[in-house]
Design an enzyme around this catalytic site. Structure first.
Site, PDB file in Angstrom:
ATOM      1  N   TYR A 258       0.801  -1.229   0.000  1.00 35.57           N
ATOM      2  CA  TYR A 258       0.000   0.000   0.000  1.00 35.57           C
ATOM      3  C   TYR A 258       0.836   1.282   0.000  1.00 35.57           C
ATOM      4  O   TYR A 258       0.290   2.369  -0.065  1.00 35.57           O
ATOM      5  CB  TYR A 258      -0.962  -0.009   1.189  1.00 35.57           C
ATOM      6  CG  TYR A 258      -1.931  -1.179   1.139  1.00 35.57           C
ATOM      7  CD1 TYR A 258      -2.850  -1.288   0.097  1.00 35.57           C
ATOM      8  CD2 TYR A 258      -1.907  -2.179   2.111  1.00 35.57           C
ATOM      9  CE1 TYR A 258      -3.723  -2.366   0.025  1.00 35.57           C
ATOM     10  CE2 TYR A 258      -2.781  -3.253   2.052  1.00 35.57           C
ATOM     11  CZ  TYR A 258      -3.688  -3.345   1.013  1.00 35.57           C
ATOM     12  OH  TYR A 258      -4.551  -4.407   0.938  1.00 35.57           O
TER      13      TYR A 258
ATOM     14  N   HIS B  45     -15.264  -6.706  -0.631  1.00 37.38           N
ATOM     15  CA  HIS B  45     -15.296  -8.128  -0.970  1.00 37.38           C
ATOM     16  C   HIS B  45     -16.381  -8.882  -0.218  1.00 37.38           C
ATOM     17  O   HIS B  45     -16.649 -10.041  -0.522  1.00 37.38           O
ATOM     18  CB  HIS B  45     -13.934  -8.768  -0.648  1.00 37.38           C
ATOM     19  CG  HIS B  45     -12.758  -8.023  -1.214  1.00 37.38           C
ATOM     20  ND1 HIS B  45     -12.596  -7.809  -2.567  1.00 37.38           N
ATOM     21  CD2 HIS B  45     -11.702  -7.413  -0.612  1.00 37.38           C
ATOM     22  CE1 HIS B  45     -11.478  -7.109  -2.772  1.00 37.38           C
ATOM     23  NE2 HIS B  45     -10.928  -6.851  -1.590  1.00 37.38           N
TER      24      HIS B  45
ATOM     25  N   HIS C 122      -9.060   1.627  -5.560  1.00 40.42           N
ATOM     26  CA  HIS C 122      -8.155   0.797  -4.741  1.00 40.42           C
ATOM     27  C   HIS C 122      -6.717   1.221  -4.988  1.00 40.42           C
ATOM     28  O   HIS C 122      -6.326   1.499  -6.137  1.00 40.42           O
ATOM     29  CB  HIS C 122      -8.284  -0.682  -5.107  1.00 40.42           C
ATOM     30  CG  HIS C 122      -9.648  -1.236  -4.878  1.00 40.42           C
ATOM     31  ND1 HIS C 122     -10.080  -1.680  -3.649  1.00 40.42           N
ATOM     32  CD2 HIS C 122     -10.686  -1.397  -5.724  1.00 40.42           C
ATOM     33  CE1 HIS C 122     -11.325  -2.104  -3.749  1.00 40.42           C
ATOM     34  NE2 HIS C 122     -11.728  -1.937  -4.998  1.00 40.42           N
ATOM     35  N   LEU C 123      -5.928   1.222  -3.940  1.00 36.60           N
ATOM     36  CA  LEU C 123      -4.498   1.501  -4.061  1.00 36.60           C
ATOM     37  C   LEU C 123      -3.794   0.383  -4.833  1.00 36.60           C
ATOM     38  O   LEU C 123      -3.028   0.632  -5.762  1.00 36.60           O
ATOM     39  CB  LEU C 123      -3.883   1.633  -2.667  1.00 36.60           C
ATOM     40  CG  LEU C 123      -4.397   2.811  -1.846  1.00 36.60           C
ATOM     41  CD1 LEU C 123      -4.485   2.436  -0.384  1.00 36.60           C
ATOM     42  CD2 LEU C 123      -3.521   4.017  -2.064  1.00 36.60           C
TER      43      LEU C 123
ATOM     44  N   ARG D 105      -9.861 -11.581  -3.360  1.00 35.68           N
ATOM     45  CA  ARG D 105      -9.948 -10.130  -3.622  1.00 35.68           C
ATOM     46  C   ARG D 105     -10.422  -9.841  -5.042  1.00 35.68           C
ATOM     47  O   ARG D 105     -10.607  -8.678  -5.429  1.00 35.68           O
ATOM     48  CB  ARG D 105      -8.581  -9.465  -3.438  1.00 35.68           C
ATOM     49  CG  ARG D 105      -8.089  -9.481  -2.018  1.00 35.68           C
ATOM     50  CD  ARG D 105      -6.798  -8.683  -1.889  1.00 35.68           C
ATOM     51  NE  ARG D 105      -6.097  -9.105  -0.714  1.00 35.68           N
ATOM     52  CZ  ARG D 105      -6.346  -8.674   0.526  1.00 35.68           C
ATOM     53  NH1 ARG D 105      -7.279  -7.790   0.737  1.00 35.68           N
ATOM     54  NH2 ARG D 105      -5.662  -9.130   1.556  1.00 35.68           N
TER      55      ARG D 105
END
Ligand code: DQA
Length: 156
Positions: free
Chosen positions: A25, A80, A100-101, A111
């Protein structure tokens, strides 16, 4: 057109950005991400929030129904798992951009599916904090498109 308002919602564990799995991240904090969103908004108002609680996220999605012109959401793990979050998002009539990163499609099997995508106009993922820049820019574009369309066919 009045100044647009973009709500940016962040789900669980994103408060730990910068220290949580930085190899995935990154080192930027959530405050850094907020600054990126504000810069990307080109003068539009940004309401930037994070919660670890599913019900709070849903309350904020419902609030966006009347308070926002577009919603950017990084649902984190709830993307999710949460049908309730999907149901809340489906009540919106404004553009929803999922953000999303990381690129969840290139990670673990669990995921690769998000419920949120079913209610999203589009998804931005895999660009680290720049995903938020792109998502806010996409939100602005969709707001403008809608404004143009409304100007072309005014309601009587
Ligand atoms: C995430 C990806 C999710 O799979 C994960 O649960 C997160 C962060 C991302 O921004 O890459 O918490 O949404």
């Amino acid at each position: 057109m009045a100044q647009p308002v973009i709500h940016v919602l962040n789900g669980p564990n994103l408060n730990l950005l910068g220290v949580r799995e930085p190899h995935i991240y990154g080192r930027e904090t959530l405050a850094d991400v907020q600054a990126i969103c504000e810069r990307a908004a080109e003068g539009a108002a940004v309401v930037f929030r994070q919660t670890n609680h599913e019900g709070q996220l849903i309350d904020w999605v419902q609030e966006a129904r009347s308070q926002a012109d577009a919603l950017v959401i990084n649902p984190a793990g709830y993307g999710h798992t949460s049908i309730a979050l999907l149901d809340a998002l489906k009540s919106l009539s404004i553009p929803v951009i999922e953000c999303h990163l990381s690129n969840p499609a290139a990670r673990e099997e669990f995921r690769r599916h998000t419920y949120v995508s079913l209610a999203a106009s589009g998804v931005v993922s895999g660009f680290g904090p720049q995903s938020y820049h792109l998502a806010v820019q996409a939100a602005l574009g969709l707001i403008r498109e809608r404004g143009d369309a409304a100007a072309r066919s005014p309601q009587t």
